[in-house]
Design a protein around this motif. Sequence first.
Motif, PDB file in Angstrom:
ATOM      1  N   ASN A 132     -35.874  59.344 -25.109  1.00  0.00           N
ATOM      2  CA  ASN A 132     -36.919  59.519 -26.112  1.00  0.00           C
ATOM      3  C   ASN A 132     -36.651  58.674 -27.345  1.00  0.00           C
ATOM      4  O   ASN A 132     -37.544  58.001 -27.867  1.00  0.00           O
ATOM      5  CB  ASN A 132     -37.003  60.989 -26.544  1.00  0.00           C
ATOM      6  N   CYS A 133     -35.428  58.732 -27.819  1.00  0.00           N
ATOM      7  CA  CYS A 133     -35.091  57.975 -29.018  1.00  0.00           C
ATOM      8  C   CYS A 133     -35.127  56.484 -28.724  1.00  0.00           C
ATOM      9  O   CYS A 133     -35.516  55.692 -29.575  1.00  0.00           O
ATOM     10  CB  CYS A 133     -33.731  58.402 -29.544  1.00  0.00           C
ATOM     11  N   LEU A 134     -34.739  56.113 -27.543  1.00  0.00           N
ATOM     12  CA  LEU A 134     -34.825  54.704 -27.190  1.00  0.00           C
ATOM     13  C   LEU A 134     -36.272  54.227 -27.261  1.00  0.00           C
ATOM     14  O   LEU A 134     -36.561  53.159 -27.785  1.00  0.00           O
ATOM     15  CB  LEU A 134     -34.272  54.471 -25.786  1.00  0.00           C
ATOM     16  N   ASP A 135     -37.173  55.044 -26.770  1.00  0.00           N
ATOM     17  CA  ASP A 135     -38.597  54.711 -26.855  1.00  0.00           C
ATOM     18  C   ASP A 135     -39.023  54.481 -28.293  1.00  0.00           C
ATOM     19  O   ASP A 135     -39.721  53.526 -28.604  1.00  0.00           O
ATOM     20  CB  ASP A 135     -39.436  55.845 -26.273  1.00  0.00           C
ATOM     21  N   GLN A 136     -38.606  55.380 -29.163  1.00  0.00           N
ATOM     22  CA  GLN A 136     -38.971  55.256 -30.575  1.00  0.00           C
ATOM     23  C   GLN A 136     -38.434  53.970 -31.161  1.00  0.00           C
ATOM     24  O   GLN A 136     -39.140  53.249 -31.858  1.00  0.00           O
ATOM     25  CB  GLN A 136     -38.391  56.429 -31.362  1.00  0.00           C
ATOM     26  N   VAL A 137     -37.183  53.699 -30.893  1.00  0.00           N
ATOM     27  CA  VAL A 137     -36.564  52.498 -31.433  1.00  0.00           C
ATOM     28  C   VAL A 137     -37.293  51.258 -30.934  1.00  0.00           C
ATOM     29  O   VAL A 137     -37.554  50.325 -31.683  1.00  0.00           O
ATOM     30  CB  VAL A 137     -35.075  52.456 -31.031  1.00  0.00           C
ATOM     31  N   MET A 138     -37.653  51.293 -29.679  1.00  0.00           N
ATOM     32  CA  MET A 138     -38.321  50.122 -29.121  1.00  0.00           C
ATOM     33  C   MET A 138     -39.714  49.954 -29.705  1.00  0.00           C
ATOM     34  O   MET A 138     -40.188  48.843 -29.907  1.00  0.00           O
ATOM     35  CB  MET A 138     -38.365  50.209 -27.595  1.00  0.00           C
ATOM     36  N   ASN A 139     -40.362  51.064 -30.011  1.00  0.00           N
ATOM     37  CA  ASN A 139     -41.679  50.971 -30.638  1.00  0.00           C
ATOM     38  C   ASN A 139     -41.615  50.370 -32.032  1.00  0.00           C
ATOM     39  O   ASN A 139     -42.533  49.689 -32.469  1.00  0.00           O
ATOM     40  CB  ASN A 139     -42.325  52.358 -30.733  1.00  0.00           C
ATOM     41  N   GLU A 140     -40.529  50.648 -32.723  1.00  0.00           N
ATOM     42  CA  GLU A 140     -40.391  50.152 -34.091  1.00  0.00           C
ATOM     43  C   GLU A 140     -39.926  48.707 -34.140  1.00  0.00           C
ATOM     44  O   GLU A 140     -39.950  48.074 -35.185  1.00  0.00           O
ATOM     45  CB  GLU A 140     -39.367  51.006 -34.845  1.00  0.00           C
ATOM     46  N   ALA A 146     -30.094  47.698 -24.298  1.00  0.00           N
ATOM     47  CA  ALA A 146     -31.278  47.092 -24.898  1.00  0.00           C
ATOM     48  C   ALA A 146     -30.880  46.493 -26.238  1.00  0.00           C
ATOM     49  O   ALA A 146     -30.301  47.166 -27.080  1.00  0.00           O
ATOM     50  CB  ALA A 146     -32.362  48.143 -25.093  1.00  0.00           C
ATOM     51  N   HIS A 147     -31.183  45.226 -26.410  1.00  0.00           N
ATOM     52  CA  HIS A 147     -30.949  44.610 -27.703  1.00  0.00           C
ATOM     53  C   HIS A 147     -32.252  44.594 -28.485  1.00  0.00           C
ATOM     54  O   HIS A 147     -33.277  44.145 -27.996  1.00  0.00           O
ATOM     55  CB  HIS A 147     -30.428  43.182 -27.554  1.00  0.00           C
ATOM     56  N   ILE A 148     -32.209  45.100 -29.696  1.00  0.00           N
ATOM     57  CA  ILE A 148     -33.395  45.274 -30.520  1.00  0.00           C
ATOM     58  C   ILE A 148     -33.429  44.221 -31.608  1.00  0.00           C
ATOM     59  O   ILE A 148     -32.447  44.029 -32.317  1.00  0.00           O
ATOM     60  CB  ILE A 148     -33.367  46.666 -31.195  1.00  0.00           C
ATOM     61  N   ASP A 149     -34.537  43.566 -31.746  1.00  0.00           N
ATOM     62  CA  ASP A 149     -34.772  42.727 -32.919  1.00  0.00           C
ATOM     63  C   ASP A 149     -35.671  43.507 -33.853  1.00  0.00           C
ATOM     64  O   ASP A 149     -36.763  43.900 -33.468  1.00  0.00           O
ATOM     65  CB  ASP A 149     -35.457  41.412 -32.533  1.00  0.00           C
TER      66      ASP A 149
END
Length: 80
Positions: A38-46, A62-65
């Motif tokens: 769930n939190c991964l989803d949120q992070v990816m949305n942001e 997952a690497h986030i920019d």
Amino acid sequence: MDQTFSCERCGRELSRRRLKEVVYEEGRHRIRELLCANCLDQVMNESSRVRGVVGTIRAAAAHIDRGPAGGERVSMGQRG
Ligand SMILES: [Zn+2]
């Protein structure tokens, strides 16, 4: 062995194999978080961009920019 870990955002307990590893850069530091789905989803949305990388804890992370919102621009051509 089925160790449990808690998600670093919501604190939910998960078994280690269900955690998602996320890495991103905060300034010059590389941050690593272990999150539930769930939190991964949120992070990816942001985030502006997500790509798969090889994780330290998980084989796939997952690497986030975090996008241009940070305002911290590194200008190229100023090395040396
Ligand atoms: Zn969570």
